[in-house]
Scaffold this motif. Structure first.
Motif, PDB file in Angstrom:
ATOM      1  N   GLN A 192      -1.570   6.889 -27.475  1.00 56.85           N
ATOM      2  CA  GLN A 192      -1.369   6.164 -28.719  1.00 56.85           C
ATOM      3  C   GLN A 192      -1.072   7.148 -29.840  1.00 56.85           C
ATOM      4  O   GLN A 192      -1.421   8.332 -29.756  1.00 56.85           O
ATOM      5  CB  GLN A 192      -2.600   5.329 -29.068  1.00 56.85           C
ATOM      6  CG  GLN A 192      -3.841   6.140 -29.377  1.00 56.85           C
ATOM      7  CD  GLN A 192      -5.022   5.260 -29.777  1.00 56.85           C
ATOM      8  OE1 GLN A 192      -4.868   4.090 -30.057  1.00 56.85           O
ATOM      9  NE2 GLN A 192      -6.205   5.844 -29.799  1.00 56.85           N
ATOM     10  N   PRO A 193      -0.415   6.661 -30.915  1.00 53.78           N
ATOM     11  CA  PRO A 193      -0.270   7.508 -32.094  1.00 53.78           C
ATOM     12  C   PRO A 193      -1.659   7.854 -32.630  1.00 53.78           C
ATOM     13  O   PRO A 193      -2.635   7.141 -32.373  1.00 53.78           O
ATOM     14  CB  PRO A 193       0.502   6.627 -33.072  1.00 53.78           C
ATOM     15  CG  PRO A 193       1.135   5.559 -32.237  1.00 53.78           C
ATOM     16  CD  PRO A 193       0.207   5.342 -31.089  1.00 53.78           C
ATOM     17  N   MET A 194      -1.747   8.955 -33.366  1.00 52.00           N
ATOM     18  CA  MET A 194      -3.033   9.353 -33.921  1.00 52.00           C
ATOM     19  C   MET A 194      -3.656   8.171 -34.678  1.00 52.00           C
ATOM     20  O   MET A 194      -3.042   7.607 -35.575  1.00 52.00           O
ATOM     21  CB  MET A 194      -2.848  10.534 -34.863  1.00 52.00           C
ATOM     22  CG  MET A 194      -4.139  11.256 -35.168  1.00 52.00           C
ATOM     23  SD  MET A 194      -4.821  12.150 -33.754  1.00 52.00           S
ATOM     24  CE  MET A 194      -3.692  13.525 -33.672  1.00 52.00           C
ATOM     25  N   PRO A 199      -9.682  12.288 -39.338  1.00 55.16           N
ATOM     26  CA  PRO A 199      -9.591  13.224 -40.457  1.00 55.16           C
ATOM     27  C   PRO A 199      -8.291  14.023 -40.455  1.00 55.16           C
ATOM     28  O   PRO A 199      -7.765  14.368 -39.388  1.00 55.16           O
ATOM     29  CB  PRO A 199     -10.802  14.144 -40.244  1.00 55.16           C
ATOM     30  CG  PRO A 199     -11.766  13.328 -39.457  1.00 55.16           C
ATOM     31  CD  PRO A 199     -10.921  12.465 -38.572  1.00 55.16           C
ATOM     32  N   GLU A 200      -7.775  14.280 -41.634  1.00 50.52           N
ATOM     33  CA  GLU A 200      -6.541  15.050 -41.770  1.00 50.52           C
ATOM     34  C   GLU A 200      -6.725  16.428 -41.143  1.00 50.52           C
ATOM     35  O   GLU A 200      -7.767  17.068 -41.295  1.00 50.52           O
ATOM     36  CB  GLU A 200      -6.176  15.192 -43.250  1.00 50.52           C
ATOM     37  CG  GLU A 200      -4.817  15.835 -43.490  1.00 50.52           C
ATOM     38  CD  GLU A 200      -4.442  15.871 -44.957  1.00 50.52           C
ATOM     39  OE1 GLU A 200      -3.444  16.533 -45.285  1.00 50.52           O
ATOM     40  OE2 GLU A 200      -5.143  15.226 -45.772  1.00 50.52           O
ATOM     41  N   THR A 229     -22.234  10.091 -34.386  1.00 45.84           N
ATOM     42  CA  THR A 229     -21.267   9.022 -34.155  1.00 45.84           C
ATOM     43  C   THR A 229     -20.057   9.206 -35.049  1.00 45.84           C
ATOM     44  O   THR A 229     -20.190   9.320 -36.268  1.00 45.84           O
ATOM     45  CB  THR A 229     -21.905   7.652 -34.433  1.00 45.84           C
ATOM     46  OG1 THR A 229     -23.068   7.513 -33.610  1.00 45.84           O
ATOM     47  CG2 THR A 229     -20.937   6.526 -34.124  1.00 45.84           C
ATOM     48  N   LEU A 230     -18.867   9.241 -34.458  1.00 47.01           N
ATOM     49  CA  LEU A 230     -17.630   9.316 -35.218  1.00 47.01           C
ATOM     50  C   LEU A 230     -17.072   7.926 -35.488  1.00 47.01           C
ATOM     51  O   LEU A 230     -16.505   7.668 -36.544  1.00 47.01           O
ATOM     52  CB  LEU A 230     -16.598  10.157 -34.455  1.00 47.01           C
ATOM     53  CG  LEU A 230     -16.983  11.606 -34.170  1.00 47.01           C
ATOM     54  CD1 LEU A 230     -15.907  12.295 -33.329  1.00 47.01           C
ATOM     55  CD2 LEU A 230     -17.218  12.375 -35.464  1.00 47.01           C
TER      56      LEU A 230
END
Length: 263
Positions: A192-194, A199-200, A229-230
């Motif tokens: 999948q796309p990011m 986070p940048e 947890t992210l």
């Protein structure tokens, strides 16, 4: 079946391993979280630990130490893609715009391997099996169930993996914007796309998913053991999942998958 009895077809994710600054702490953490057993290996293998689940190899954990004048590897889970000829795959990686970070080498009589990045910067391993084919158990609680490429250049990545390892790409039904990676017509991973909210500065990467019986309970156990947890548990098309980090900062996902016959 969760127990792997047939060889992995070329292009299929066949193994994952983790480089951790504190190897023993990582072994202890994942053993407590998933029920693995493992110990630091012999010196001739650099202490590499082959962790087991139900008596089968499930994942590797090694010490993140500098080698050959290079900096220590990052604290991440690495996905290895099976190859029937690691040298030919290495040449294909160069020709297709990838970068070989660690040239092909023998791992005793176990197999041959290299580490590379695709054109979007996602790191992965290549494994040519000899005595060791890869994970002996998958797709059940405590074992790997999915490997996912999150990429900043989906088109280039799809072309790269097709050219180097014969991995096909097609839209996944019921999951808009998500693509299945397939070998011989069988889905073996995702792309999948990011994702939004990452986070940048986070580079393209392969994310390892571990199957669990209860996502919320696993996340609670992880947090008590010092993990973080992210992305908290949420329901999605394939089940209930979360994206987390271990206490040393390695990200991974856990998912309680929906039964195959559940829509």
């Amino acid at each position: 079946m969760p127990e792997v009895t047939a060889p992995y077809a070329p292009g299929t994710p066949c193994w994952v391993d983790l480089a951790a600054p504190d190897q023993q702490a990582a072994i202890d953490f994942y053993s407590g979280l998933f029920g693995w057993t493992g110990e630091v290996g012999p010196s001739e293998t650099g202490g590499y630990a082959v962790c087991q689940f139900k008596g089968k190899p499930v994942a590797g954990i090694m010490a993140a130490i500098p080698m050959g004048g290079q900096p220590a590897p990052p604290t991440v889970w690495t996905t290895y893609l099976s190859s029937d000829d690691a040298d030919a795959t290495e040449r294909a990686i160069d020709a297709a715009g990838g970068t070989v970070c660690m040239p092909v080498m023998d791992v005793m009589t176990l197999g041959r391997m290299c580490i590379a990045t695709d054109p979007s910067g996602a790191a992965f391993g290549v494994w040519q099996p000899r005595d060791f084919p890869g994970a002996g158990i998958v797709n059940e609680h405590g074992a790997v169930i999915w490997n996912e490429l999150n990429t900043t250049n989906q088109k280039a990545a799809a072309a790269f993996y097709e050219r180097t390892l014969g991995i096909g790409t097609h839209p996944m039904e019921g999951a808009e914007g998500y693509f299945a990676l397939s070998v011989g017509g069988r889905p073996v991973g995702g792309m999948q796309p990011m994702p939004a909210g990452v986070p940048e500065g986070v580079p393209s990467h392969w994310l390892t998913y571990f199957s669990v019986a209860d996502t919320d309970e696993t996340v609670a156990t992880l947090q008590k053991a010092g993990g973080s947890t992210l992305k908290p548990p949420f329901d999605m098309v394939a089940g209930r999942m979360a994206v987390v980090q271990d206490p040393q900062g390695a990200p991974f996902a856990v998912i309680n998958p929906k039964p195959m016959n559940e829509s």
